[in-house]
Design an enzyme around this catalytic site. Structure first.
Site, PDB file in Angstrom:
ATOM      1  N   GLU A 174       0.839  -1.189   0.000  1.00 15.50           N
ATOM      2  CA  GLU A 174       0.000   0.000   0.000  1.00 15.50           C
ATOM      3  C   GLU A 174       0.878   1.244   0.000  1.00 15.50           C
ATOM      4  O   GLU A 174       2.020   1.216   0.485  1.00 15.50           O
ATOM      5  CB  GLU A 174      -0.947   0.025   1.203  1.00 15.50           C
ATOM      6  CG  GLU A 174      -0.258   0.044   2.556  1.00 15.50           C
ATOM      7  CD  GLU A 174      -1.240   0.198   3.714  1.00 15.50           C
ATOM      8  OE1 GLU A 174      -2.425   0.504   3.477  1.00 15.50           O
ATOM      9  OE2 GLU A 174      -0.794   0.025   4.871  1.00 15.50           O
ATOM     10  N   MET A 175       0.357   2.299  -0.578  1.00 17.50           N
ATOM     11  CA  MET A 175       1.043   3.586  -0.592  1.00 17.50           C
ATOM     12  C   MET A 175       0.064   4.647  -0.113  1.00 17.50           C
ATOM     13  O   MET A 175      -1.152   4.513  -0.305  1.00 17.50           O
ATOM     14  CB  MET A 175       1.551   3.929  -1.993  1.00 17.50           C
ATOM     15  CG  MET A 175       2.494   2.907  -2.576  1.00 17.50           C
ATOM     16  SD  MET A 175       3.277   3.454  -4.116  1.00 17.50           S
ATOM     17  CE  MET A 175       4.424   4.692  -3.481  1.00 17.50           C
TER      18      MET A 175
END
Length: 251
Positions: A174-175
């Site tokens: 995830e970012m």
């Protein structure tokens, strides 16, 4: 991607030999032993919660779920950063990344980036949706935000129409834009859940909480799904079209 971004490995007790071996693979590493104050459970008497949930979730595992759900974003070591990219210890990048994902996030004005969506086991979501509905009512959300409606059942899947279908973002990749997750809206939701003790009594996971927190507080155009990064985590595998075609030609 050729930029030498800093990589921080949070741990609870890696040995010197383990750290030395990892530095041989990637020299630009920083190792940080987690401050135990961020692993304590407010509002909960640990002696009163189950020792194991679902055959795998120890109290330590539930500390991790709580940390990644919300307290991570205010961790002092991350204070100087604007963006984060989280990978788990069993995440694998399977090939060269052609476009810098941080640039994709910045240029697209995205606050969250993910690779896939899954469905949480029902027994691990006990009380989570009612708690979320209570939160929305307290915040004056008279109807579910538009992005959240994508993850509400229409009844055809056996669920209750209009209720959350237990979807979650795969948070092993995830970012995110840290100002969004440090912001009052997301943190208010985290604090609301934390007061209820569900992380420890029911093993609420960071993956469903991430989806619910993002879907309530972000717009559709602020969320980006990465489909061009070759990646695997256990049985979840993403191969961009070009790599699939090359693999086929190789056969």
């Amino acid at each position: 991607v050729d930029r030498p971004y800093p990589v921080i490995i949070f741990h609870e007790g890696l040995g010197a030999l383990q750290m030395e071996g990892l530095r041989l693979l990637y020299p630009n590493l920083a190792f940080h032993r987690l401050d135990e104050s961020f692993l304590k459970a407010p509002y909960v008497n640990i002696a009163e919660v189950p020792k194991i949930i679902g055959g795998h979730a120890s109290v330590g595992y539930r500390h991790m779920c709580r940390f990644f759900s919300g307290s991570m974003f205010n961790y002092p070591l991350l204070a100087g950063y604007e963006w984060f990219w989280r990978l788990d210890s069993d995440s694998f990048i399977l090939g060269r990344i052609e476009k810098d994902p941080f640039v994709t996030m910045r240029d697209g004005k995205h606050v969250y980036g993910y690779m896939g969506v899954g469905r949480e086991d029902e027994y691990l979501t006990t009380g989570l949706w009612p708690a979320t509905k209570d939160y929305m009512a307290e915040r004056g959300m008279t109807k579910p935000p538009k992005l959240l409606t994508k993850y509400l059942s229409d009844g055809s899947d056996g669920g209750v129409e209009g209720e959350w279908d237990r979807s979650y973002y795969y948070t092993n990749f995830e970012m995110g834009h840290l100002p969004f997750f440090r912001g009052e809206k997301y943190q208010a939701y985290f604090r609301h859940l934390e007061r209820l003790g569900g992380f420890y009594h029911y093993r609420w996971g960071d993956a469903p909480i991430r989806l619910l927190g993002v879907a309530m507080h972000a717009k559709q155009q602020q969320v980006h799904r990465f489909a061009d990064i070759p990646y695997s985590h256990k049985v979840f595998v993403i191969l961009p079209k070009k790599m699939r075609e090359e693999a086929t030609l190789g056969d």
